[in-house]
Design a protein around this motif. Structure first.
Motif, PDB file in Angstrom:
ATOM      1  N   VAL A  15       0.870  -1.526   0.031  1.00  0.00           N
ATOM      2  CA  VAL A  15      -0.241   0.029   0.124  1.00  0.00           C
ATOM      3  C   VAL A  15       1.159   1.388   0.290  1.00  0.00           C
ATOM      4  N   VAL A  16       2.126   0.993   0.704  1.00  0.00           N
ATOM      5  CA  VAL A  16       2.635   2.601   0.855  1.00  0.00           C
ATOM      6  C   VAL A  16       3.857   2.720   0.025  1.00  0.00           C
ATOM      7  N   VAL A  17       4.378   2.028  -0.554  1.00  0.00           N
ATOM      8  CA  VAL A  17       5.122   1.191  -1.050  1.00  0.00           C
ATOM      9  C   VAL A  17       5.222   2.366  -2.654  1.00  0.00           C
ATOM     10  N   PRO A  18       5.452   3.217  -3.322  1.00  0.00           N
ATOM     11  CA  PRO A  18       4.631   3.119  -4.501  1.00  0.00           C
ATOM     12  C   PRO A  18       4.827   2.616  -5.825  1.00  0.00           C
ATOM     13  N   ALA A  19       4.539   2.343  -6.739  1.00  0.00           N
ATOM     14  CA  ALA A  19       4.541   1.731  -8.086  1.00  0.00           C
ATOM     15  C   ALA A  19       5.790   1.834  -8.259  1.00  0.00           C
ATOM     16  N   ARG A  20       6.131   0.173  -8.537  1.00  0.00           N
ATOM     17  CA  ARG A  20       7.402  -0.056  -9.261  1.00  0.00           C
ATOM     18  C   ARG A  20       8.206   0.711 -10.305  1.00  0.00           C
ATOM     19  N   ALA A  21       9.146   1.556 -10.585  1.00  0.00           N
ATOM     20  CA  ALA A  21       9.604   1.567 -11.878  1.00  0.00           C
ATOM     21  C   ALA A  21      10.122   0.932 -12.607  1.00  0.00           C
ATOM     22  N   LEU A  22       9.937   1.372 -14.067  1.00  0.00           N
ATOM     23  CA  LEU A  22      10.016   0.895 -15.134  1.00  0.00           C
ATOM     24  C   LEU A  22      10.954   0.070 -15.765  1.00  0.00           C
ATOM     25  N   GLY A 129      -9.335  -3.766 -18.642  1.00  0.00           N
ATOM     26  CA  GLY A 129      -9.398  -4.587 -18.205  1.00  0.00           C
ATOM     27  C   GLY A 129      -9.228  -5.835 -18.750  1.00  0.00           C
ATOM     28  N   TYR A 130      -8.250  -5.554 -20.102  1.00  0.00           N
ATOM     29  CA  TYR A 130      -7.643  -7.104 -20.500  1.00  0.00           C
ATOM     30  C   TYR A 130      -6.008  -6.521 -20.592  1.00  0.00           C
ATOM     31  N   GLU A 131      -5.823  -5.948 -19.883  1.00  0.00           N
ATOM     32  CA  GLU A 131      -3.904  -5.530 -19.727  1.00  0.00           C
ATOM     33  C   GLU A 131      -3.244  -6.961 -19.609  1.00  0.00           C
ATOM     34  N   PHE A 132      -3.389  -7.399 -19.199  1.00  0.00           N
ATOM     35  CA  PHE A 132      -2.442  -8.794 -18.943  1.00  0.00           C
ATOM     36  C   PHE A 132      -2.414  -9.231 -20.176  1.00  0.00           C
ATOM     37  N   ARG A 166       2.061  -0.894 -18.084  1.00  0.00           N
ATOM     38  CA  ARG A 166       3.841  -1.168 -17.759  1.00  0.00           C
ATOM     39  C   ARG A 166       4.173  -2.683 -16.991  1.00  0.00           C
ATOM     40  N   ASP A 167       3.156  -3.358 -16.043  1.00  0.00           N
ATOM     41  CA  ASP A 167       3.399  -4.031 -15.330  1.00  0.00           C
ATOM     42  C   ASP A 167       2.334  -5.537 -15.919  1.00  0.00           C
ATOM     43  N   ALA A 168       1.900  -5.677 -16.475  1.00  0.00           N
ATOM     44  CA  ALA A 168       1.487  -6.816 -17.362  1.00  0.00           C
ATOM     45  C   ALA A 168       2.620  -6.645 -18.330  1.00  0.00           C
ATOM     46  N   LEU A 169       2.750  -5.852 -18.656  1.00  0.00           N
ATOM     47  CA  LEU A 169       3.765  -6.012 -20.052  1.00  0.00           C
ATOM     48  C   LEU A 169       5.821  -6.381 -19.257  1.00  0.00           C
ATOM     49  N   ARG A 174       8.282 -10.532 -22.295  1.00  0.00           N
ATOM     50  CA  ARG A 174       9.005 -10.326 -23.338  1.00  0.00           C
ATOM     51  C   ARG A 174       9.669  -8.338 -23.156  1.00  0.00           C
ATOM     52  N   PRO A 175      10.732  -8.063 -23.593  1.00  0.00           N
ATOM     53  CA  PRO A 175      11.881  -6.749 -23.335  1.00  0.00           C
ATOM     54  C   PRO A 175      10.650  -5.746 -24.039  1.00  0.00           C
ATOM     55  N   ILE A 176       9.320  -5.226 -23.759  1.00  0.00           N
ATOM     56  CA  ILE A 176       8.509  -4.243 -25.172  1.00  0.00           C
ATOM     57  C   ILE A 176       8.806  -2.858 -24.681  1.00  0.00           C
ATOM     58  N   VAL A 177       9.599  -1.643 -25.492  1.00  0.00           N
ATOM     59  CA  VAL A 177       9.551  -0.418 -25.681  1.00  0.00           C
ATOM     60  C   VAL A 177       7.879  -0.024 -25.192  1.00  0.00           C
ATOM     61  N   PHE A 178       8.183   1.138 -24.265  1.00  0.00           N
ATOM     62  CA  PHE A 178       6.818   0.771 -23.613  1.00  0.00           C
ATOM     63  C   PHE A 178       6.398   3.239 -23.611  1.00  0.00           C
ATOM     64  N   SER A 179       5.275   2.962 -24.809  1.00  0.00           N
ATOM     65  CA  SER A 179       5.227   4.651 -25.324  1.00  0.00           C
ATOM     66  C   SER A 179       3.890   5.166 -24.755  1.00  0.00           C
ATOM     67  N   LEU A 180       3.648   6.003 -24.220  1.00  0.00           N
ATOM     68  CA  LEU A 180       2.825   6.750 -23.902  1.00  0.00           C
ATOM     69  C   LEU A 180       2.291   7.286 -24.448  1.00  0.00           C
ATOM     70  N   CYS A 181       1.071   7.882 -23.946  1.00  0.00           N
ATOM     71  CA  CYS A 181       0.088   8.912 -25.255  1.00  0.00           C
ATOM     72  C   CYS A 181      -1.009   9.609 -24.542  1.00  0.00           C
TER      73      CYS A 181
END
Ligand code: GLA
Length: 383
Positions: A15-22, A129-132, A166-169, A174-181
């Motif tokens: 709960v306390v520790v923020p989302a993990r880094a990429l 809802g289908y991320e993973f 990010r967590d699903a990837l 598999r190493p996947i470059v993640f591009s936010l838009c």
């Protein structure tokens, strides 16, 4: 009791520790590739994408460093009974895995597009809802790059929506470059580095030098929005001023050259957005200029700052490794202008478009005649 305390501690940790880094170790320099959207919109097919991969090799773009071939919106049509995403069977009859294999067989990498909301910007199914499940599917198809859009997000919170993918990837393995838009709406430069490798900073670009309108922002409008963002970018996490319009009909040759120069100064991802199969040699020369691409790809990963603003003309400076810097002398106006820059400590000054060393005047000032809507780009090696 011990067990109880342990579970409370574990719960607190999550709960306390923020989302993990990429921390996916990818895109240590800005990614280079081609994306279907700017030129082809929804008119995508396996034939088009394969031809573009072929052209990326034969044009010399692959040798110049371009890697990713990215299908943008409209490749997907629905979900099946198990929730699997279904590609358009008419436009992609061999399936997405076969297309990825083809792209890989050319020594290139494969990119795809989805959306953090329930639907994409063209109202195809989104990943909400289908991320993973989607991330596993992309990994199985051999996807190397995901552009993830922000349409149809309703009341979703932006950061957590992107963090799920990010967590699903990561989980897909598999190493996947993640591009936010998210088009810069929620200031992704402030939180994007923990989540993605690049983030769009603005609304969509259009092939126009200086304009705003329903179709998108011009090159000059986007440049103006990048001014204060440099400090947020660096190896593995880049500001993305949107894909290139180099070679598209709305820009003159000089404007295309200036647009490319400026994006390289900004350490921007370089996603060509033109038809690589039919581009004339002068556009190919812009997209493959090794000296200009080297500025974009410099390992320091610094974005240019606007060092001088004279209204119609501007001087941009990008620090480079090896005791050097690049300067972009921009003339925004409709008439030629002289732009001067003091370069007293310069050992070498090289014009990156003319591919020749320049001589400074005795006072150590570079005086350049810059055509209308153009950029003179030089690299300076200091004493
Ligand atoms: C948004 C993005 C564009 C493109 C389209 C596709 O507008 O910003 O880059 O991906 O969606 O529909």
């Amino acid at each position: 009791m011990k067990r109880f305390i342990l579970s409370i501690l574990t719960l607190l940790f999550f709960v306390v520790v923020p989302a993990r880094a990429l921390e996916n170790g990818m895109a240590l320099t800005p990614p280079l590739g081609w994306n279907s959207w700017n030129r082809f919109g929804c008119d995508v097919s396996e034939k088009l994408i394969k031809e573009m991969a072929d052209a990326m090799v034969t044009s010399g773009m692959k040798d110049a460093g371009y890697q990713y071939v990215v299908i943008d919106d409209c490749w997907q049509v629905r979900r099946d009974d198990q929730g699997n995403i279904v590609p358009d069977p008419e436009r992609f009859p061999s399936g997405i895995k076969a297309l990825g294999d083809y792209i890989h067989s050319k020594g290139l990498k494969f990119g795809i597009y989805s959306d953090a909301g329930t639907g994409t910007c063209q109202n195809r199914p989104g990943s909400r809802g289908y991320e993973f499940q989607d991330a596993r599917q992309y990994a199985a198809w051999g996807v190397d790059y995901l552009k993830y859009d922000w349409c149809n997000h309703s009341t979703q919170e932006v950061k957590s929506s992107y963090a799920i993918m990010r967590d699903a990837l990561k989980a897909a393995g598999r190493p996947i470059v993640f591009s936010l838009c998210d088009w810069g709406l929620e200031e992704p430069w402030k939180w994007g580095a923990d989540i993605g490798n690049l983030w769009r900073t603005t609304e969509d670009i259009t092939d126009c030098w200086d304009c705003t309108g329903l179709a998108g922002l011009g090159v000059m409008q986007i440049l103006d929005l990048e001014v204060d963002l440099g400090r947020f970018a660096g190896p593995g996490h880049w500001n993305d001023p949107d894909m290139l319009e180099v070679g598209n009909p709305g820009l003159s040759l000089e404007e295309s050259r200036a647009h490319f120069s400026l994006w390289c100064m900004l350490a921007a991802p370089l996603m060509a957005g033109n038809d690589l199969r039919t581009m004339p040699p002068e556009i190919r020369e812009i997209l493959t200029n090794p000296e200009v691409i080297a500025v974009d790809q410099d390992p320091l990963g610094r974005q240019a700052v606007k060092a001088r603003d004279y209204g119609d003309t501007e001087v941009w400076r990008k620090e480079l490794s090896g005791h050097s810097a690049a300067y972009g002398l921009l003339n925004r106006s409709d008439t030629p202008k002289e732009i001067s820059v003091p370069l007293r400590s310069a050992k070498q000054v090289r014009d990156l478009w003319k591919h020749q060393d320049l001589r400074l005047s005795a006072d150590g000032v570079l005086r350049a005649n810059v055509p209308a809507h153009a950029v003179v780009m030089v690299k300076v090696v200091r004493e």
